[in-house]
Design an enzyme around this catalytic site. Structure first.
Site, PDB file in Angstrom:
ATOM      1  N   ARG A   1     -37.365 -48.623 -19.536  1.00  0.00           N
ATOM      2  CA  ARG A   1     -36.568 -49.393 -18.948  1.00  0.00           C
ATOM      3  C   ARG A   1     -35.913 -50.626 -19.836  1.00  0.00           C
ATOM      4  O   ARG A   1     -36.478 -50.949 -20.472  1.00  0.00           O
ATOM      5  CB  ARG A   1     -37.045 -50.318 -17.559  1.00  0.00           C
ATOM      6  CG  ARG A   1     -37.400 -49.141 -16.607  1.00  0.00           C
ATOM      7  CD  ARG A   1     -37.637 -49.985 -15.239  1.00  0.00           C
ATOM      8  NE  ARG A   1     -36.534 -50.338 -14.615  1.00  0.00           N
ATOM      9  CZ  ARG A   1     -36.529 -51.199 -13.543  1.00  0.00           C
ATOM     10  NH1 ARG A   1     -37.824 -51.759 -12.864  1.00  0.00           N
ATOM     11  NH2 ARG A   1     -35.426 -51.485 -12.602  1.00  0.00           N
TER      12      ARG A   1
ATOM     13  N   ASP B   1     -35.182 -60.983 -14.938  1.00  0.00           N
ATOM     14  CA  ASP B   1     -35.735 -60.109 -15.823  1.00  0.00           C
ATOM     15  C   ASP B   1     -35.217 -60.446 -17.279  1.00  0.00           C
ATOM     16  O   ASP B   1     -36.002 -59.973 -18.171  1.00  0.00           O
ATOM     17  CB  ASP B   1     -34.963 -58.633 -15.392  1.00  0.00           C
ATOM     18  CG  ASP B   1     -35.620 -58.027 -14.414  1.00  0.00           C
ATOM     19  OD1 ASP B   1     -35.503 -58.519 -13.045  1.00  0.00           O
ATOM     20  OD2 ASP B   1     -36.519 -57.296 -14.322  1.00  0.00           O
TER      21      ASP B   1
ATOM     22  N   ASN C   1     -31.130 -60.804 -13.178  1.00  0.00           N
ATOM     23  CA  ASN C   1     -32.020 -60.569 -12.064  1.00  0.00           C
ATOM     24  C   ASN C   1     -31.562 -59.046 -11.146  1.00  0.00           C
ATOM     25  O   ASN C   1     -30.405 -58.856 -11.285  1.00  0.00           O
ATOM     26  CB  ASN C   1     -32.387 -61.744 -11.049  1.00  0.00           C
ATOM     27  CG  ASN C   1     -33.552 -61.217 -10.461  1.00  0.00           C
ATOM     28  OD1 ASN C   1     -34.763 -60.877 -10.837  1.00  0.00           O
ATOM     29  ND2 ASN C   1     -33.564 -61.558  -8.897  1.00  0.00           N
ATOM     30  N   LYS C   2     -32.184 -58.774 -10.155  1.00  0.00           N
ATOM     31  CA  LYS C   2     -31.859 -57.492  -9.424  1.00  0.00           C
ATOM     32  C   LYS C   2     -30.381 -57.795  -8.925  1.00  0.00           C
ATOM     33  O   LYS C   2     -29.977 -58.834  -8.548  1.00  0.00           O
ATOM     34  CB  LYS C   2     -32.754 -57.472  -8.163  1.00  0.00           C
ATOM     35  CG  LYS C   2     -32.539 -56.401  -7.276  1.00  0.00           C
ATOM     36  CD  LYS C   2     -32.454 -55.130  -7.856  1.00  0.00           C
ATOM     37  CE  LYS C   2     -33.604 -54.723  -8.558  1.00  0.00           C
ATOM     38  NZ  LYS C   2     -33.537 -53.401  -9.464  1.00  0.00           N
TER      39      LYS C   2
ATOM     40  N   ARG D   1     -43.282 -52.259 -11.016  1.00  0.00           N
ATOM     41  CA  ARG D   1     -42.123 -52.786 -11.342  1.00  0.00           C
ATOM     42  C   ARG D   1     -42.122 -54.452 -11.346  1.00  0.00           C
ATOM     43  O   ARG D   1     -42.999 -54.750 -10.895  1.00  0.00           O
ATOM     44  CB  ARG D   1     -40.868 -52.248 -10.548  1.00  0.00           C
ATOM     45  CG  ARG D   1     -41.323 -51.882  -9.357  1.00  0.00           C
ATOM     46  CD  ARG D   1     -41.477 -52.972  -8.001  1.00  0.00           C
ATOM     47  NE  ARG D   1     -40.509 -53.980  -8.288  1.00  0.00           N
ATOM     48  CZ  ARG D   1     -40.751 -55.275  -8.025  1.00  0.00           C
ATOM     49  NH1 ARG D   1     -42.036 -55.502  -7.431  1.00  0.00           N
ATOM     50  NH2 ARG D   1     -39.723 -56.257  -7.977  1.00  0.00           N
ATOM     51  N   GLY D   2     -40.791 -55.000 -11.536  1.00  0.00           N
ATOM     52  CA  GLY D   2     -40.899 -56.522 -11.756  1.00  0.00           C
ATOM     53  C   GLY D   2     -41.236 -56.931 -13.362  1.00  0.00           C
ATOM     54  O   GLY D   2     -42.222 -56.190 -13.750  1.00  0.00           O
ATOM     55  N   ALA D   3     -40.651 -57.812 -13.711  1.00  0.00           N
ATOM     56  CA  ALA D   3     -40.573 -57.915 -15.285  1.00  0.00           C
ATOM     57  C   ALA D   3     -41.926 -58.092 -15.834  1.00  0.00           C
ATOM     58  O   ALA D   3     -42.339 -57.438 -16.934  1.00  0.00           O
ATOM     59  CB  ALA D   3     -39.670 -59.343 -15.686  1.00  0.00           C
TER      60      ALA D   3
ATOM     61  N   GLN E   1     -36.505 -53.299  -2.406  1.00  0.00           N
ATOM     62  CA  GLN E   1     -37.796 -54.135  -3.070  1.00  0.00           C
ATOM     63  C   GLN E   1     -38.070 -55.455  -1.914  1.00  0.00           C
ATOM     64  O   GLN E   1     -39.171 -55.902  -1.743  1.00  0.00           O
ATOM     65  CB  GLN E   1     -37.532 -54.720  -4.411  1.00  0.00           C
ATOM     66  CG  GLN E   1     -37.618 -53.687  -5.442  1.00  0.00           C
ATOM     67  CD  GLN E   1     -36.243 -53.086  -5.718  1.00  0.00           C
ATOM     68  OE1 GLN E   1     -35.395 -52.949  -4.905  1.00  0.00           O
ATOM     69  NE2 GLN E   1     -36.076 -52.744  -6.787  1.00  0.00           N
TER      70      GLN E   1
END
Ligand code: MRU
Length: 353
Positions: free
Chosen positions: A93, A242, A252-253, A50-52, A201
Site C-alpha cells: 500500500r 496516514d 487520511n481516509k 489496516r490503519g497506518a 471502516q
C-alpha cells in the site's frame, strides 16, 4: 476498558503472526494465521489489517516471516533476501508512511548486525525490533490519548471518520484514543461515526469498537456529516492520519477533507491524532503524498452487490489531503501541535517529553 489485540506474534523467531481479519467485522470475529510474508502482504493489500500504525507493525513481523527460511544460509543470501522482502512488503500500500518507516527500522536493525552476527542471530534481532515497534505503539497511543483528552469537555459530541481505533493500531488507537482517554477520565462523550464509503471502516469497525467499550455512538452516512455539525450535535471532529507532511498537510481516509471543511465552516475544531511515525518530514507539503487508487469494484460492487451499471467509469482514491490551515491541532505522543505550522511541528517532534 477492554482493549483489542489487533496483532499477535506467537512463538520465537520461527513463530507465526496472527491478525484479526478486519474484513469480516462486525459480524464475524476471526484471527488469521500468517506463516509466510505473502500472507501478510495480501492481508495488508486487502485491508484484513489496516490503519497506518497497524500496517507498520504487521509489515515488521512480515519481515520476520519472510526471513525464516533463510536463517541457515550465508550472510549474502540473507541480506539479498531481506532487500527482496522489504521491497515486496513496501509494494502492498502506498499512502501510510508508517509502512515504510517500520520497514526502514527493520532494515537498519539488520544492517547494524552485518559482519558481526550470524543470520540466525540477526533473525532474532529482527524479531526483537518488530516486538519493539509493536510495544512502542501501545505506549504512544496512550500518550496521544492523554494529550488529546484535554481538548474534549464533558458532554461533548465528537465526529470521527474512518477507523483510527484499536483496530488500526496495536490496541488503543489514535483518534479514538482521545475519546477513550476522555471517557476514562470521567467525561461523557457521544461519538458520531461516519460510515466511510466505500469500505465502511466507520460503520463496521469504529461503531464495533465503541459499542464494545460502552461508549455512546451514532452511525451516520458520510453525506450527513455537515448537517450533523450544523445541527450542533458535535463540538469537535477528530480523525487519524496516514501521512503528515512537514507543513502539517495530512492525508487520511477519503472524505476527511470534507469533514475538515464542514468543521471550519461551522467553527468547530478539527483535530488530527497521529504518532510521529506518521509524519513524513521529507515532504514539504501534502502535494507529494502518494494517494492509493483502489479497485473500482469497491464502489460498483461493494459487499457483493452490484450498485452501478456495467462499464461505468469510476474514480476511487482511498485517501485525501486536508490542508494544514484547516487543522486546529495535531495530537502526537509528544503533545499538541498548535498552531499547525512547520516550526511548531519541528519543535514538538524534536522535543523529548
Ligand atoms: O484504508 P485504511 O482503512 O487503512 O485507512 C485508514 C485510515 O485512514 C486511518 O484513519 C489512518 O490510517 C489512521 S489509523 C490510526
Amino acid at each position: 476498558m477492554t482493549t483489542i489485540e489487533t496483532i499477535r506474534w506467537v512463538g520465537g523467531p520461527q513463530g507465526r503472526l496472527e491478525l484479526i481479519d478486519q474484513t469480516l467485522l462486525p459480524t464475524e470475529f476471526r484471527m488469521i494465521e500468517c506463516r509466510d510474508v505473502e500472507t501478510v502482504c495480501e492481508a495488508i493489500a486487502s485491508l484484513r489489517v489496516r490503519g497506518a500504525p497497524a500496517i507498520g507493525i504487521a509489515a515488521a513481523y512480515g519481515v520476520c516471516l519472510g526471513m525464516q527460511p533463510f536463517v541457515h544460509g550465508d550472510e549474502d543470501r540473507f541480506f539479498t533476501r531481506l532487500e527482496h522482502v522489504v521491497g515486496y512488503l513496501a509494494s502492498s500500500r502506498p499512502t501510510a508512511v508508517n509502512l515504510f518507516w517500520a520497514l526502514e527500522r527493520m532494515r537498519s536493525a539488520a544492517a547494524a548486525c552485518r559482519g558481526r552476527k550470524s543470520p540466525r542471530e540477526i533473525a532474532a534481532v529482527l524479531l526483537a525490533e518488530a516486538i519493539a515497534i509493536h510495544e512502542e505503539d501501545r505506549r504512544i497511543c496512550r500518550a496521544i490519548g492523554r494529550h488529546g483528552a484535554e481538548l474534549l469537555s464533558d458532554g461533548q459530541g465528537v465526529l470521527t471518520h474512518c477507523n483510527a481505533g484499536g483496530l488500526a493500531t496495536a490496541d488503543y488507537g489514535t483518534a479514538l484514543a482521545v475519546v477513550f482517554a476522555a471517557v476514562e477520565s470521567g467525561k461523557r462523550i457521544h461519538v458520531y461515526a461516519d460510515e466511510t464509503r466505500p469500505l465502511l471502516q466507520g460503520a463496521r469497525l469504529t461503531t464495533w469498537e465503541l459499542q464494545r467499550r460502552g461508549i455512546p455512538v451514532t452511525l451516520i452516512c458520510d453525506s450527513m456529516a455537515a448537517q450533523v455539525i450544523r445541527e450542533g450535535r458535535v463540538q469537535a471532529a477528530i480523525t487519524g492520519a496516514d501521512r503528515i507532511a512537514a507543513n502539517g498537510d495530512a492525508a487520511n481516509k477519503i472524505g476527511t477533507y470534507g469533514v475538515a471543511l464542514a468543521a471550519a465552516a461551522h467553527e468547530i475544531p478539527f483535530y488530527v491524532a497521529a504518532p510521529q511515525s506518521s509524519f513524513d518530514l521529507a515532504l514539504p507539503s501534502g502535494e507529494g503524498i502518494p494517494i492509493e487508487q483502489r479497485d473500482p469494484r469497491e464502489i460498483t460492487h461493494g459487499f457483493g452487490r452490484q450498485t452501478a451499471p456495467d462499464g461505468i467509469d469510476v474514480y476511487n482514491p482511498a485517501f485525501d489531503v486536508t490542508p494544514a490551515g484547516l487543522i486546529t491541532a495535531l495530537i502526537c505522543e509528544n503533545g499538541l501541535i498548535r498552531p499547525v505550522t512547520n516550526d511548531r511541528i519541528a519543535e514538538v517532534l524534536h522535543s523529548d517529553r
